[in-house]
Design a protein around this motif. Sequence first.
Motif, PDB file in Angstrom:
ATOM      1  N   HIS A  78       0.861  -1.181   0.000  1.00 21.87           N
ATOM      2  CA  HIS A  78       0.000   0.000   0.000  1.00 21.87           C
ATOM      3  C   HIS A  78       0.898   1.231   0.000  1.00 21.87           C
ATOM      4  N   ILE A  79       0.732   2.067  -1.001  1.00 19.28           N
ATOM      5  CA  ILE A  79       1.502   3.306  -1.114  1.00 19.28           C
ATOM      6  C   ILE A  79       0.548   4.469  -0.886  1.00 19.28           C
ATOM      7  N   GLN A  80       0.877   5.285   0.075  1.00 22.58           N
ATOM      8  CA  GLN A  80       0.142   6.527   0.326  1.00 22.58           C
ATOM      9  C   GLN A  80       1.050   7.641  -0.159  1.00 22.58           C
ATOM     10  N   ALA A  81       0.618   8.345  -1.211  1.00 21.99           N
ATOM     11  CA  ALA A  81       1.509   9.266  -1.902  1.00 21.99           C
ATOM     12  C   ALA A  81       0.938  10.675  -1.983  1.00 21.99           C
ATOM     13  N   GLU A  82       1.763  11.623  -1.608  1.00 21.73           N
ATOM     14  CA  GLU A  82       1.463  13.048  -1.764  1.00 21.73           C
ATOM     15  C   GLU A  82       2.661  13.696  -2.459  1.00 21.73           C
ATOM     16  N   SER A  83       2.582  14.972  -2.742  1.00 21.38           N
ATOM     17  CA  SER A  83       3.606  15.611  -3.571  1.00 21.38           C
ATOM     18  C   SER A  83       5.010  15.567  -2.968  1.00 21.38           C
ATOM     19  N   GLN A  84       5.157  15.624  -1.645  1.00 19.60           N
ATOM     20  CA  GLN A  84       6.481  15.667  -1.023  1.00 19.60           C
ATOM     21  C   GLN A  84       6.751  14.528  -0.051  1.00 19.60           C
ATOM     22  N   LEU A  85       5.749  13.694   0.213  1.00 19.30           N
ATOM     23  CA  LEU A  85       5.873  12.648   1.219  1.00 19.30           C
ATOM     24  C   LEU A  85       5.103  11.408   0.770  1.00 19.30           C
ATOM     25  N   ALA A  86       5.706  10.247   0.974  1.00 20.72           N
ATOM     26  CA  ALA A  86       5.035   8.997   0.595  1.00 20.72           C
ATOM     27  C   ALA A  86       5.402   7.902   1.592  1.00 20.72           C
ATOM     28  N   PHE A  87       4.431   7.054   1.883  1.00 25.72           N
ATOM     29  CA  PHE A  87       4.630   5.913   2.769  1.00 25.72           C
ATOM     30  C   PHE A  87       4.332   4.635   2.007  1.00 25.72           C
ATOM     31  N   VAL A  88       5.211   3.660   2.168  1.00 28.46           N
ATOM     32  CA  VAL A  88       4.979   2.326   1.629  1.00 28.46           C
ATOM     33  C   VAL A  88       4.834   1.396   2.820  1.00 28.46           C
ATOM     34  N   SER A  89       3.736   0.672   2.875  1.00 29.15           N
ATOM     35  CA  SER A  89       3.586  -0.353   3.905  1.00 29.15           C
ATOM     36  C   SER A  89       3.296  -1.666   3.195  1.00 29.15           C
ATOM     37  N   CYS A  90       3.896  -2.728   3.707  1.00 23.60           N
ATOM     38  CA  CYS A  90       3.753  -4.020   3.056  1.00 23.60           C
ATOM     39  C   CYS A  90       4.303  -5.117   3.959  1.00 23.60           C
ATOM     40  N   PHE A  91       4.173  -6.322   3.494  1.00 25.68           N
ATOM     41  CA  PHE A  91       4.907  -7.451   4.058  1.00 25.68           C
ATOM     42  C   PHE A  91       6.085  -7.664   3.120  1.00 25.68           C
ATOM     43  N   SER A  92       7.247  -7.987   3.669  1.00 26.86           N
ATOM     44  CA  SER A  92       8.417  -8.172   2.812  1.00 26.86           C
ATOM     45  C   SER A  92       9.347  -9.224   3.396  1.00 26.86           C
ATOM     46  N   LYS A  93      10.172  -9.747   2.516  1.00 24.01           N
ATOM     47  CA  LYS A  93      11.254 -10.646   2.923  1.00 24.01           C
ATOM     48  C   LYS A  93      12.286 -10.664   1.814  1.00 24.01           C
ATOM     49  N   ILE A  94      13.510 -10.986   2.179  1.00 25.28           N
ATOM     50  CA  ILE A  94      14.585 -11.155   1.200  1.00 25.28           C
ATOM     51  C   ILE A  94      14.873 -12.640   1.140  1.00 25.28           C
ATOM     52  N   ASP A  95      14.769 -13.194  -0.058  1.00 24.96           N
ATOM     53  CA  ASP A  95      14.954 -14.633  -0.233  1.00 24.96           C
ATOM     54  C   ASP A  95      15.566 -14.873  -1.603  1.00 24.96           C
ATOM     55  N   VAL A  96      15.744 -16.123  -1.968  1.00 25.85           N
ATOM     56  CA  VAL A  96      16.361 -16.463  -3.250  1.00 25.85           C
ATOM     57  C   VAL A  96      15.449 -16.059  -4.407  1.00 25.85           C
ATOM     58  N   GLU A  97      16.082 -15.656  -5.501  1.00 20.59           N
ATOM     59  CA  GLU A  97      15.370 -15.172  -6.686  1.00 20.59           C
ATOM     60  C   GLU A  97      14.344 -16.148  -7.221  1.00 20.59           C
ATOM     61  N   SER A  98      14.620 -17.432  -7.107  1.00 18.58           N
ATOM     62  CA  SER A  98      13.746 -18.447  -7.687  1.00 18.58           C
ATOM     63  C   SER A  98      12.329 -18.377  -7.138  1.00 18.58           C
ATOM     64  N   GLY A  99      12.173 -17.822  -5.958  1.00 21.20           N
ATOM     65  CA  GLY A  99      10.847 -17.766  -5.349  1.00 21.20           C
ATOM     66  C   GLY A  99      10.505 -19.000  -4.547  1.00 21.20           C
ATOM     67  N   ILE A 100      11.383 -20.000  -4.570  1.00 19.31           N
ATOM     68  CA  ILE A 100      11.168 -21.189  -3.743  1.00 19.31           C
ATOM     69  C   ILE A 100      11.548 -20.794  -2.321  1.00 19.31           C
ATOM     70  N   PRO A 101      10.567 -20.753  -1.410  1.00 18.54           N
ATOM     71  CA  PRO A 101      10.845 -20.228  -0.066  1.00 18.54           C
ATOM     72  C   PRO A 101      11.937 -20.994   0.669  1.00 18.54           C
ATOM     73  N   THR A 102      12.814 -20.237   1.299  1.00 20.39           N
ATOM     74  CA  THR A 102      13.835 -20.801   2.160  1.00 20.39           C
ATOM     75  C   THR A 102      13.219 -20.988   3.544  1.00 20.39           C
ATOM     76  N   PRO A 103      13.346 -22.185   4.134  1.00 21.67           N
ATOM     77  CA  PRO A 103      12.794 -22.372   5.484  1.00 21.67           C
ATOM     78  C   PRO A 103      13.376 -21.336   6.452  1.00 21.67           C
ATOM     79  N   ASN A 104      12.546 -20.883   7.346  1.00 22.49           N
ATOM     80  CA  ASN A 104      12.913 -19.933   8.401  1.00 22.49           C
ATOM     81  C   ASN A 104      13.158 -18.509   7.927  1.00 22.49           C
ATOM     82  N   ILE A 105      12.922 -18.205   6.655  1.00 22.89           N
ATOM     83  CA  ILE A 105      12.926 -16.809   6.204  1.00 22.89           C
ATOM     84  C   ILE A 105      11.465 -16.370   6.279  1.00 22.89           C
ATOM     85  N   LEU A 106      11.184 -15.530   7.253  1.00 15.86           N
ATOM     86  CA  LEU A 106       9.805 -15.140   7.532  1.00 15.86           C
ATOM     87  C   LEU A 106       9.470 -13.786   6.912  1.00 15.86           C
TER      88      LEU A 106
END
Length: 145
Positions: A78-106
Motif C-alpha cells: 500500500h503506497i500513500q503518496a502526496e507531492s512531497q511525502l510517501a509511505f509504503v507499507s507491506c509485508f516483505s522478505k529477502i529470499d532467493v530469486e527463484s521464489g522457492i521459499p527458504t525455510p525460516n525466512i519469515l
Amino acid sequence: MKVTGNQQVGQEIIAVLKQWDQAICSLDLHQIIAQCSADVSLFDVSSELVGVSAYQQIWTRYQDYFQSGLRVFRDRIHIQAESQLAFVSCFSKIDVESGIPTPNILWCRTTICFRKKGDQWKIVHQHISLPTEIQDREPVKWDFS
C-alpha cells in the motif's frame, strides 16, 4: 498493490522502490546510502538508529548473509503518496530469486517513508517488525503464495 493519493507520485515511488530493492539485494552500500536522507532513522526487529552513518553500519553487518541471486519479495503493498511525502507499507522478505521459499525466512511488516528533496525521493524512515502471536510469542508464518 494499492496506491492512495497522488497516482503519479505513487508510480515514482514504485520506481524508487525497485532501485532500493536492487541496492539491497546487491548490498551496494553506496547506492543504499545515496537513497537515504542524512537524518534517516530505522526501527528494526533488533535495533533503533538515526543518521546515515549508523544506517550504513547496520548494513555492513549483513555482508556475510547476502549472496548473489537474492530478491526482495513484497506483498499487500500500500503506497500513500502526496507531492512531497510517501509511505509504503507491506509485508516483505529477502529470499532467493527463484521464489522457492527458504525455510525460516519469515515475512516481516515493513513501512518506508520517503520525502522528496529537490527532484529526488529519499528514505527518511524505515520500520521493520517480525509479527508474533501474543499468547506464545512465536513468529507468525504467513504464506502469500
